[in-house]
Design a protein around this motif. Structure first.
Motif, mmCIF file in Angstrom:
data_model
loop_
_atom_site.group_PDB
_atom_site.id
_atom_site.type_symbol
_atom_site.label_atom_id
_atom_site.label_comp_id
_atom_site.label_asym_id
_atom_site.label_seq_id
_atom_site.Cartn_x
_atom_site.Cartn_y
_atom_site.Cartn_z
ATOM 1 N N ILE A 358 0.837 -1.206 0.000
ATOM 2 C CA ILE A 358 0.000 0.000 0.000
ATOM 3 C C ILE A 358 0.868 1.251 0.000
ATOM 4 C CG2 ILE A 358 -1.661 1.338 1.371
ATOM 5 C CD1 ILE A 358 -2.808 -1.388 2.328
ATOM 6 N N GLU A 359 1.916 1.248 0.839
ATOM 7 C CA GLU A 359 2.847 2.376 0.896
ATOM 8 C C GLU A 359 3.548 2.582 -0.437
ATOM 9 O OE1 GLU A 359 5.639 3.763 4.127
ATOM 10 O OE2 GLU A 359 4.893 1.894 5.022
ATOM 11 N N ALA A 360 3.993 1.475 -1.039
ATOM 12 C CA ALA A 360 4.692 1.566 -2.324
ATOM 13 C C ALA A 360 3.792 2.165 -3.396
ATOM 14 C CB ALA A 360 5.183 0.182 -2.750
ATOM 15 N N LYS A 361 2.560 1.710 -3.456
ATOM 16 C CA LYS A 361 1.612 2.246 -4.448
ATOM 17 C C LYS A 361 1.389 3.738 -4.230
ATOM 18 C CE LYS A 361 -0.893 -2.056 -5.390
ATOM 19 N NZ LYS A 361 -2.191 -2.772 -5.292
ATOM 20 N N SER A 362 1.309 4.152 -2.966
ATOM 21 C CA SER A 362 1.109 5.566 -2.646
ATOM 22 C C SER A 362 2.295 6.411 -3.112
ATOM 23 C CB SER A 362 0.906 5.740 -1.138
ATOM 24 O OG SER A 362 0.846 7.105 -0.787
ATOM 25 N N LEU A 363 3.523 5.920 -2.852
ATOM 26 C CA LEU A 363 4.717 6.658 -3.277
ATOM 27 C C LEU A 363 4.803 6.757 -4.796
ATOM 28 C CD1 LEU A 363 7.310 5.221 -0.723
ATOM 29 C CD2 LEU A 363 6.417 7.561 -0.792
ATOM 30 N N ILE A 364 4.435 5.694 -5.485
ATOM 31 C CA ILE A 364 4.438 5.699 -6.948
ATOM 32 C C ILE A 364 3.451 6.742 -7.465
ATOM 33 C CG2 ILE A 364 3.843 4.353 -9.000
ATOM 34 C CD1 ILE A 364 4.943 1.878 -7.459
ATOM 35 N N ARG A 365 2.244 6.793 -6.870
ATOM 36 C CA ARG A 365 1.237 7.775 -7.294
ATOM 37 C C ARG A 365 1.723 9.204 -7.064
ATOM 38 N NH1 ARG A 365 -2.467 4.176 -4.835
ATOM 39 N NH2 ARG A 365 -2.468 5.476 -2.950
ATOM 40 N N GLN A 366 2.508 9.417 -6.000
ATOM 41 C CA GLN A 366 2.999 10.756 -5.667
ATOM 42 C C GLN A 366 4.249 11.149 -6.473
ATOM 43 O OE1 GLN A 366 3.147 11.604 -1.268
ATOM 44 N NE2 GLN A 366 2.447 9.475 -1.149
#
Length: 410
Positions: A358-366
């Motif tokens: 979940i954290e990785a996906k969030s960083l990718i989106r940002q």
């Protein structure tokens, strides 16, 4: 000539590690490092961020200094910053540091301390004085392996200690790191290495620390020539490679922050009068709540680019310190960033901790994620094709080799 180009980084050894370092130098100064090796690797030659040169027999001791002196004479008008990209060339440089320092800026400790840190037994003895915990280990040789009885519980990690010589050995089911779950597996691994290959150097046998890839921590530090720590960063490797030839190599790292751990590493490095780059690999042991130190490296690996990607260019630290003489303040990296060299599909499928996914996906989106190999600013047609093929191969390798038991101590 612009001041940024008044110096030239000279990179020795591992080609993929050289690429990450070259990218960092180019991004900071616009300078294209000279990468030297005794092998001819096509991938690194395809990059527009460096100049590659194959130097025959560079790894041979009597040829090493002679070849580098010729390079120094060729670039006599520049300050030459000599950096190793693997342990083999770190040892070569520190062995000949006094002679090489006549021609190059050499940002490494002397051979005595380097060898103490790069030899597992002496490194653990030194680190124990500073409160570091480490897994039980033993070193066996070709002369005593048949009688060797492991003095601690299975499973155990078995790893060749001379990876340079081991790399040239070819035999069935070869791996860079082995896990033995019992006495029979241990004997089979010993037999494969010492009976079916030409390897005759030592093996390290170490107690295995259970847990998934995300239990690993990597601490990257830069200590200036004044002996004071300038930069510390902690990465949480959330995925490692699991193929036989790459097992234990980090392929995805997320920055994290632990002031107590950074303080401990800072005090240790300053107390032993260290200078240059240090990479400390650790694994969290849930059985006693302690981080266990696995290794210390003095070279920059490909994964070290996670520090640069998070906003603190590692190569700028060494160049500003040794070339420009800039004053640098101590920095503990707190920026959140994701570094990876695998496709997102592999990352999301094989990272076992759902919260980290979940954290990785969030960083990718940002936009806070970096692939240090798939670099859009360095992508001629031939390089794009080879990098794309490599990326796709990760799907095949993880499908074939990944297991969810976390058996990948590096």
């Amino acid at each position: 000539m612009a001041i940024e180009h008044a110096f030239l980084p000279v990179l020795l050894g591992d080609e993929m590690n050289a690429y990450g370092m070259a990218r960092a130098f180019y991004e900071s100064y616009g300078v294209k490092p000279l990468a030297l090796n005794h092998t001819n690797m096509e991938k690194i030659q395809q990059s527009d961020l460096l100049t590659f040169r194959e130097v025959p027999r560079l790894h041979i001791d009597e040829r090493f200094v002679v070849a580098l002196k010729a390079i120094a004479e060729e670039y006599a008008g520049k300050k030459l910053l000599l950096l190793a990209c693997d342990e083999f060339y770190v040892k070569k440089i520190v062995q000949h540091k006094e002679e090489l320092a006549k021609y190059f800026v050499v940002p490494y400790v002397d051979a005595k301390l380097a060898n103490q840190l790069l030899t597992r037994e002496s490194m653990y003895e030194l680190c124990a004085d500073f409160g570091f915990q480490y897994p039980a280990m033993h070193v066996c040789t070709v002369n005593d392996y048949e009688e060797f009885d492991i003095p601690f519980d299975y499973p155990v990690v078995i790893k060749p200690l001379n990876m340079t010589k081991y790399a040239s050995c070819i035999f069935p089911d070869k791996k860079n790191v082995y896990i033995a779950r019992d006495h029979e597996e241990k004997d089979a691994i010993f037999h494969a290495i010492y009976k079916e290959s030409a390897y005759r150097d030592d093996l390290m046998i170490q107690q295995y620390i259970p847990g998934e890839d995300a239990k690993m921590r990597v601490v990257n530090a830069y200590v200036g020539q004044d002996g004071k720590a300038k930069l510390l960063s902690i990465g949480n490797p959330i995925l490692e490679e699991h193929s036989p030839e790459g097992i234990g190599r980090y392929v995805a790292i997320m920055t994290t922050y632990d002031k107590d751990l950074m303080d401990c590493v800072k005090s240790f490095l300053e107390e032993i009068q260290f200078q240059g780059f240090a990479t400390l690999d650790m694994k969290y042991d849930e059985r006693d709540g302690q981080y266990k130190l696995l290794s210390i490296e003095l070279h920059n690996e490909l994964s070290n680019y996670y520090v640069t990607a998070s906003g603190y260019n590692l190569m700028q630290y060494v160049a500003d310190d040794f070339i420009r003489g800039s004053k640098q303040q101590l920095t503990y990296v707190q920026n959140k960033h994701l570094w990876t060299i695998v496709p997102n599909g592999v990352l999301f499928k094989y990272v076992q901790n759902e919260q980290l996914v979940i954290e990785a996906k969030s960083l990718i989106r940002q936009g806070l994620a970096t692939d240090s190999i798939f670099n859009y600013k360095d992508m001629n047609a031939k390089r794009w094709l080879n990098v794309t093929i490599d990326n796709l191969s990760f799907y095949r390798k993880y499908k074939k080799y990944f297991n969810n038991k976390g058996l990948s101590n590096s």
